[in-house]
Every structure is written in C-alpha cells, then in structure tokens.
Write an enzyme that holds these catalytic residues in place. Sequence first.
Site, short mmCIF file in Angstrom:
data_model
loop_
_atom_site.label_atom_id
_atom_site.label_comp_id
_atom_site.label_asym_id
_atom_site.label_seq_id
_atom_site.Cartn_x
_atom_site.Cartn_y
_atom_site.Cartn_z
N LYS A 165 0.84 9.73 -5.56
CA LYS A 165 -0.49 9.15 -5.32
C LYS A 165 -1.60 10.14 -5.67
CE LYS A 165 -3.28 7.25 -1.52
NZ LYS A 165 -3.27 6.78 -0.12
N SER A 191 -8.72 1.34 4.80
CA SER A 191 -7.38 1.76 5.21
C SER A 191 -7.29 1.86 6.73
CB SER A 191 -7.03 3.12 4.60
OG SER A 191 -6.99 3.04 3.19
N LYS A 240 -6.09 -5.59 3.95
CA LYS A 240 -7.00 -4.49 3.63
C LYS A 240 -7.93 -4.87 2.48
CE LYS A 240 -6.65 0.23 1.75
NZ LYS A 240 -5.72 1.36 1.55
N CYS A 296 -6.71 3.98 -3.56
CA CYS A 296 -6.93 2.64 -3.01
C CYS A 296 -8.06 1.83 -3.64
CB CYS A 296 -7.17 2.76 -1.51
SG CYS A 296 -5.82 3.50 -0.58
N ASP A 334 -0.38 -0.81 -4.88
CA ASP A 334 -1.70 -0.32 -5.31
C ASP A 334 -1.63 1.06 -5.94
OD1 ASP A 334 -1.24 1.15 -2.93
OD2 ASP A 334 -3.36 1.13 -2.38
N ASN A 335 -0.59 1.83 -5.60
CA ASN A 335 -0.38 3.16 -6.19
C ASN A 335 0.93 3.69 -5.64
OD1 ASN A 335 -3.09 3.75 -4.11
ND2 ASN A 335 -1.12 4.65 -3.56
N HIS A 385 1.30 2.30 3.97
CA HIS A 385 0.33 3.34 4.28
C HIS A 385 0.52 3.80 5.73
CE1 HIS A 385 -3.58 5.34 4.50
NE2 HIS A 385 -3.86 5.00 3.26
N ASP A 396 0.85 -1.20 0.00
CA ASP A 396 0.00 0.00 0.00
C ASP A 396 0.88 1.25 0.00
OD1 ASP A 396 -2.10 1.78 0.31
OD2 ASP A 396 -3.08 0.62 1.87
N ASP A 397 0.68 2.12 -0.97
CA ASP A 397 1.40 3.40 -1.04
C ASP A 397 2.92 3.22 -1.17
OD1 ASP A 397 -1.07 4.55 -0.75
OD2 ASP A 397 -0.66 5.53 1.17
N ARG A 456 -7.72 -1.45 -6.34
CA ARG A 456 -8.02 -2.81 -5.88
C ARG A 456 -9.17 -3.41 -6.68
NH1 ARG A 456 -5.36 -3.03 -0.65
NH2 ARG A 456 -4.17 -1.08 -0.64
N HIS A 481 -11.28 -2.63 1.42
CA HIS A 481 -11.62 -1.31 0.88
C HIS A 481 -12.45 -1.37 -0.40
CE1 HIS A 481 -10.13 3.12 1.31
NE2 HIS A 481 -11.44 2.99 1.42
#
Length: 537
Positions: A325, A155, A130, A77, A294-295, A244, A37-38, A81, A132
């Site tokens: 992001k 998140s 996660k 996010c 994811d990004n 994240h 994540d991130d 996903r 989301h």
Amino acid sequence: MGTPSPRAVLVLAAALAGLLAPRAAYGQPNFIVILADDVGWGDLGANWAETKETPHLDELAAEGTRFVDFHSAASTCSPSRASLLTGRLSARNGVTHNFAVTSVGGLPLNETTLAEVLREAGYSTGAIGKWHLGHHGHHHPSFRGFDYYFGIPYSHDMGCTDTPGYNLPPCPPCPRHGAAARIARKDCYTEVALPLFENITIVQQPVNLSSLAARYAEEAARFIQRASDSGRPFFLYLALAHMHVPLGVPSPPPASGRGIYGAALSEMDALVGWIKRVADSHGKGNTLLWFTGDNGPWAQKCELAGRLGPFVGAWQRQRGGSSAKQTTWEGGHRVPALVYWPGRIPAKRTSRALLSTLDIFPTLVALAGVALPPNRRFDGLDVSPVLFGWSDMGHKVLLHPNSGAAGKDGEIETLRLAQYKAFYTTGGAMACDGSIGPAEHHQPPLIFNLDRDIQEQEPLDLASREYQAALPAISRAYAQALEDIATDNVSVADYSKDPAATPCCNAQHVACRCQAPGSHAAVLDRRTERRATRLCL
C-alpha cells in the site's frame, strides 16, 4: 473493525429471506460493486493456495471470471475511490491524496460520478460503507448521485470508538468524562468519535464497530428490496471496512490459523457470499457483481496486514521499506478481482487481461446503454468484451500514480506497457520493521519484465538488447500519456481544513457523542438531528 461471524451473517440472511422476492428481468442490468479495503492479492484462496478463509469468494470465482492482472487506480484510499467513481486518474480528477476529518473539500464538484450517470439513466443508486471523498457540504455522497447513503465518511481508524478492535499500535476507546480522561497517542484519533451516517444525518457517534458489518448487510438488503419494489434497476456501491484496521473478531481471538486477520477475512468472505445470495434471490442473471480492492495491504500493520502473494517488490525490499500500500510496486496496486453475472459472464474462467478499477465506470455505463459524460477524457476502458469472454485484450498502457511512498502525490512516474513496467521514481512505504525506503529517481527508468520477474527483483540491464528495444516504446507511451493529461479538462481538489467541518452530532458531549454515555438510544432526537445536519454540512 467489528464484523458478524459467518454464522451471524447466515442468521441475518434467514431473517431477511422474506424480504427477498424475485423480480422480473429488465433491459438494464443491476450492478453491485463491492470494494474491499487494504485487501491483498493473496487474500483470496482462488489466487493463493495458502489462503483457506475465502470459500465464498472462491465460489464466486468458480461461478464467474477471475482477473489476475487487475489493478487499483491508486495505492491509497481517496485517490483510488475517486478514480473508480469517475473513470479518471487522480492527475485528472484532482484527488491526489487522502482527505482528513477536518477537510472542507472532496472530490471536485465538476467531476461526474458513476452514480450520477446511472441515476440519470433511471437507476436507483445507493452507497453503503466507507466514502472518503469529502463529507462537508455538497461533497457528501448524498449530493454525488446517490439516492441513499449509509456508512462512515472516511476510514474507520479516523475516529475513536467504544469498541476499538485490533490495531498496531492499539488505540484507546473514546473518552467519556472530559479532557482529563483523554489520552493522546500517536496514530490514534482520540478527540472525536467515528460517526455513522444515514443520508445526511449522523445516526450514531461513536460507531459500534462490532455490529457495523451486520448493519451494512441489512441496509444493503433493504436497498435492493426498495429498488426491486420500485421496478427500477439499481446500482449499489458497497465499500467494506474489511480489511482495514482496526480489525474486529470474536473474543477471545482465534489461537490458530492466521489469527485475528484470518478471522476477519472469513467474516468478509461470508458477507460477500451473502450479498451474492441476496442478488440471486432477485432473479439470477439480473445482476452483475464486481468484487475488487482499493489497494494492497498496509504492511506496517504487520500480522494485521494481508497477503501479497508473489508480488513482493523484492528490489525495494532489499533497500528498505514496504512494497505494498502507498507504493507503485505490484503489491501496492495489483488487487483481487472477480466478476459474476450468471448467463452472461463465463464461469470458471481466468483472464490475464490488463485491467483496472478505472474500467468499472465506462464498462457499467456502456452496459446500462448510456453515453460517457462529454468534455473530458477517461483513463478507463469499456471492457465488456473481456467480461463476456470475447476478448482478452485490456490496456496497452496502464499508469500508476504516486500514492504517498515516493514522489509528488498523484504524479505519474510508473507505467506498464505490455509485460514491461517502468519506474521513473521508486520508494518504499513504512514496513512492519519501521523502515522506509528512500525515494530514488531514475533517468533512464528502471524496467522490469513482469513475465519473467513477477517479484520485481532484477531490473533489465541498461546495456541489454531487451532494455534498448523496450525503452523507445516506453518513452513514447510515457510522453503521450503526460501530454494527454496536460491537455485535458483537469480538476483540482480543495484540501483545505477547518475544524468546523468535523462531523459532530453533539459538540456539548465528550468526543461528540450523540447521547450521554450509557444511553441506549440508537438514533438522534430531532433537536440533535438538526444540529448534526448543520455541523456536518
């Protein structure tokens, strides 16, 4: 996020070693998709020499194939996903922006997930981490094709905890003694504690972030063991909380290197390395492991954000705002990607094929020997020939949806065609200095040649021969893409909100605590469990 130290991960591996007996090879391979994540493209040492905290990921790159032109399907996010699990862009699957704590809807129920396809093909399916993509009713992962779920519904900054970790701005712990103790703070969730689910039941609220990653590791091992014992192939979707915010590291935080972020990155690296060893222990060569993000990094978090590498979006930075992001600059969607499958995928290989998280769905479906769902179009490709080293041809055209920084969410106003990247809309997300780059519309589009200008610093001169040669092909590709989406079976997500949809295991306790403050019980009693199921679903 609280995570185990590398030593703790190794101790956990040793403790569970007795559970991990090798299994026989089957015709259908196992699949593990690990989604960070991130995470920044430059957060892998294999990508960026300045990064020293990822020896296990670097080993994974050396033993498999590293993809350096790999992209998330969106730059935030929920849309990212949704696209990974459907193989379809947000303009088709309907998930154009993030879902909230109070969201009634989620990934539209008429969209078919990768887990649903693989379960129908005989796979044991598990999601850990996660989600989301909706937690209310049948949007919950237990109703989206996963036999087992253990994780948080969104998140981990979207609820208070007793172990807040490191964030900018810092957030207070959950209140314990009623409304008088509650602290309202911008960008912090202080009213409802972050829940931890096992299947449809909340087993902890608030989550203990300091032990969450260790619990993910343990549950992943148990899921793999159960699938192995059943004789079925498995699909494990492991969506990490790293990188994240909030980040959790041992106290006191390290005083050298990359500080808090570097320590958290090391913990993620150790966790991924351990999952690899777990997979190998069940028969090396039986499991394909795909690691990606994811990004890009969340730049407004300053020193708690990741490294972009060379993808700095210089044109946007000169005008204010972040190019990471939430944006369609390379830093927003170009992510690290490693694929490991001993004996099948070449080791020590670097591929420059233009690939995307959209490709995970059709590729794994093809490797499982089943067909794609009918009556819809897919943006992803079966890239197994690229994985196996037979080809280095990926996408001819790759679309990048607006993800919050500029333009209408989910709309396609940026595309890639070979080495050219065209922007019909530009804009910057919030940067560390608080600036936001204003949205600008471009007709004709800005065009960058990424072969020469990976920093996206200087668009081609509109009067240049190169621009005039590239524009017709870009315009045709753009028009064809929009037409293809407009004539497809397109879904629409329900983004309505209702406080009753908030996951809450005990509404009588402050912040929805499962037990009164000070209780050491780890799971819900039967009465609370029934209440949790009713309130959450």
